[in-house]
Write a protein that holds these residues in place. Structure first.
Motif, PDB file in Angstrom:
ATOM      1  N   ILE A  66      46.588  -3.475  82.517  1.00 16.57           N
ATOM      2  CA  ILE A  66      47.802  -2.749  83.163  1.00 16.57           C
ATOM      3  C   ILE A  66      47.234  -2.096  84.206  1.00 16.57           C
ATOM      4  N   LYS A  71      54.193  -3.034  87.222  1.00 21.32           N
ATOM      5  CA  LYS A  71      54.039  -3.056  85.679  1.00 21.32           C
ATOM      6  C   LYS A  71      53.846  -1.624  85.439  1.00 21.32           C
ATOM      7  N   ASP A  74      57.494  -0.379  85.514  1.00 21.63           N
ATOM      8  CA  ASP A  74      58.381  -0.969  84.244  1.00 21.63           C
ATOM      9  C   ASP A  74      58.280  -0.058  83.142  1.00 21.63           C
TER      10      ASP A  74
END
Length: 288
Positions: A66, A71, A74
């Motif tokens: 990650i 990302k 989100d």
């Protein structure tokens, strides 16, 4: 009322054979798995004599690198949506303020805890979830993992050695293999198996109401299951020590308002302490 000592999840998961086995595919970073906790508590208390749960770490989130800001944004939004919908608080701002870059370490830690017994693994996972979702702590940090291990009453030296061991790594890889073989591509997923090895498991993906899971248990058993009576609320609180208003509401079929009213009384009596959370409310039992 029955004592929680007789109907607790730990004591209802003894060595005796049970007619159903449930494979529960989870990830320590998954807010929907956290949101399933109220239903699992109620199922274990009322019908735990008929099933045992085998936790399988899917590795879906843990294996992600990650790194992208997109990302992280989100994930933050997903956490906030899940928390506001489920009543099980998780603070999405963690992914903006201090994102977790090595999430797979938490999965190794859970497997290391399980090497001290399945119940130890379950306890350890709950402490991890509390640290992550309520306190915004980095559960890939070894100091945090040590604190969780202490709370879960693990042998600390053994645990720290096992995190880096081949045994924990192999156990995690085994879970990922099972996830692939059973074609589990979403979490949480529960797969119900009965005693007939020729029957396929029944796969249930996502979150459903309590009644849906009870119906599945009834359908898969050849006998009509008998529901165990609930323990007193105080026994429940004493056993679980930190619970959400949502967990109490689901287990005891109460409204959130009814739960909060009772907890406010107990706060005045110094039986519980309110734990601030971004969404919903948690209560710590302190009377003992």
């Amino acid at each position: 009322m029955t004592s929680l000592n007789n109907s607790s999840p730990l004591n209802s998961c003894g060595a005796e054979k049970k007619p159903l086995e449930i494979y529960m595919f989870v990830d320590p970073l998954c807010p929907e798995c956290w949101a399933l906790e109220p239903i699992l508590k109620k199922l274990r208390i009322e019908y735990g004599q008929y099933f045992r749960i085998r936790y399988i770490l899917s590795g879906q989130l843990s294996s992600l690198n990650i790194v992208s800001k997109r990302k992280q944004e989100d994930l933050a939004q997903q956490w906030e949506k899940t928390a506001s919908r489920s009543g099980m608080s998780c603070d999405g701002s963690l992914w903006i303020d201090k994102p977790i870059y090595s999430p797979y370490i938490a999965s190794f830690a859970i497997k290391a805890a399980e090497l001290q017994g399945k119940h130890s693994g379950i306890r350890f996972l709950r402490y991890l979830q509390e640290r992550l979702f309520l306190q915004k702590q980095d559960i890939s940090n070894f100091d945090v993992l040590k604190e969780c291990a202490k709370e879960a009453k693990l042998d600390l030296n053994e645990f720290m050695n096992d995190i880096h061991s081949y045994s924990a790594s192999k156990a995690f890889q085994c879970d990922i293999k099972i996830t692939t073989e059973m074609e589990v591509d979403e979490i949480p997923t529960l797969v119900f198996f009965n005693e007939n090895i020729e029957d396929e498991g029944l796969k249930v993906t996502g979150l459903y109401s309590y009644e849906v899971y009870v119906h599945i248990i009834e359908e898969m058993l050849t006998i009509k299951p008998e529901k165990k009576p609930l323990p007193s609320l105080e026994e429940f609180m004493r056993y679980y020590r930190l619970v959400a208003s949502k967990e109490i509401a689901v287990v005891y079929d109460l409204s959130i308002e009814e739960v909060e009213k009772q907890m406010k009384k107990w706060t005045l009596q110094q039986k519980v302490r309110k734990i601030p959370a971004k969404h919903g409310t948690f209560w710590r039992y302190i009377a003992d």
